[in-house]
Motif scaffolding. Sequence first.
Motif, PDB file in Angstrom:
ATOM      1  N   CYS A  94      -2.688  -1.908   7.560  1.00  0.00           N
ATOM      2  CA  CYS A  94      -1.955  -0.850   6.857  1.00  0.00           C
ATOM      3  C   CYS A  94      -2.224   0.517   7.483  1.00  0.00           C
ATOM      4  O   CYS A  94      -1.321   1.355   7.567  1.00  0.00           O
TER       5      CYS A  94
ATOM      6  N   CYS B 255       1.506  -4.955   3.183  1.00  0.00           N
ATOM      7  CA  CYS B 255       0.179  -5.235   3.769  1.00  0.00           C
ATOM      8  C   CYS B 255       0.161  -6.559   4.550  1.00  0.00           C
ATOM      9  O   CYS B 255       0.559  -7.599   4.016  1.00  0.00           O
ATOM     10  N   PRO B 256      -0.328  -6.504   5.801  1.00  0.00           N
ATOM     11  CA  PRO B 256      -0.359  -7.712   6.630  1.00  0.00           C
ATOM     12  C   PRO B 256      -1.554  -8.628   6.370  1.00  0.00           C
ATOM     13  O   PRO B 256      -1.752  -9.594   7.128  1.00  0.00           O
TER      14      PRO B 256
ATOM     15  N   ASP C 104       0.859  -1.188   0.000  1.00  0.00           N
ATOM     16  CA  ASP C 104       0.000   0.000   0.000  1.00  0.00           C
ATOM     17  C   ASP C 104       0.895   1.238   0.000  1.00  0.00           C
ATOM     18  O   ASP C 104       1.825   1.341   0.802  1.00  0.00           O
TER      19      ASP C 104
ATOM     20  N   CYS D 276      -6.390  -1.674   4.428  1.00  0.00           N
ATOM     21  CA  CYS D 276      -6.953  -2.457   5.535  1.00  0.00           C
ATOM     22  C   CYS D 276      -6.737  -1.696   6.847  1.00  0.00           C
ATOM     23  O   CYS D 276      -5.750  -0.997   7.023  1.00  0.00           O
TER      24      CYS D 276
ATOM     25  N   TYR E 163     -10.451  -6.330   9.671  1.00  0.00           N
ATOM     26  CA  TYR E 163     -10.211  -7.674  10.220  1.00  0.00           C
ATOM     27  C   TYR E 163     -11.307  -8.052  11.214  1.00  0.00           C
ATOM     28  O   TYR E 163     -11.743  -9.204  11.267  1.00  0.00           O
TER      29      TYR E 163
HETATM   30 ZN   LIG Z   1      -3.334  -3.764   4.162  1.00  0.00          ZN
END
Ligand SMILES: [Zn+2]
Length: 200
Positions: A113, A177-178, A37, A96, A101
């Motif tokens: 992010c 990004c995770p 990102d 995100c 989540y």
């Molecule tokens: Zn992300």
Amino acid sequence: MEKIFEVRVPGGYARAFEAKKGQLLKIIDIEGQQVADFIAFNKENLKEKLSPSHTYIKILSLNIKPGDIMRSNLRNPMFEIIEDTGKNHDLLMPACDERRYLVDYGIENHRSCVQNFEEVLEKYNLNRDDFANPVNLFQKTRITEDGKLIQETGASKPGDYIVFKCLQDIIGAISACPMDVNPIGGDKITDILVQIFDNE
Ligand SMILES: [Zn+2]
């Protein structure tokens, strides 16, 4: 062309950087299939920021390519795309955040992010209220004929990269990004390399 800065963005985290007008910014997907990102601000006016929507209304395409100018929310030119081996980049998805989540996947306390950007941009007094939607480098989004958005696994290969020429003095940030609960980032979260070159 002289490399004047390099930072390795750890997978799942972000790093911020500054670049001057005329310098080249190279973002490298080291292992492939990692979404990066990207957000950026005009260093002289932090209310001016890179805007995916103001970019695609100008180029009338969702596929950025070399020669395209990326615009700010004030419709000024901010970056020119110089080179791109990654080819799939998303201009549509918001970054995100922890709500993504929690609300969509039922997971608490997941890195995001937005959190990443807040951590690295706090020193500029920038927080989520200041962030535009990101440009999601190496993220593959497909639109079907009936308008459905399909989030596919990234198609970038190890070492794929995109190079931007800065058209303003900028503060930028990249978040590796995770996202690990849908397929956009492949099967693992990996590092992204950011390099800045003097273009004299
Ligand atoms: Zn992300």
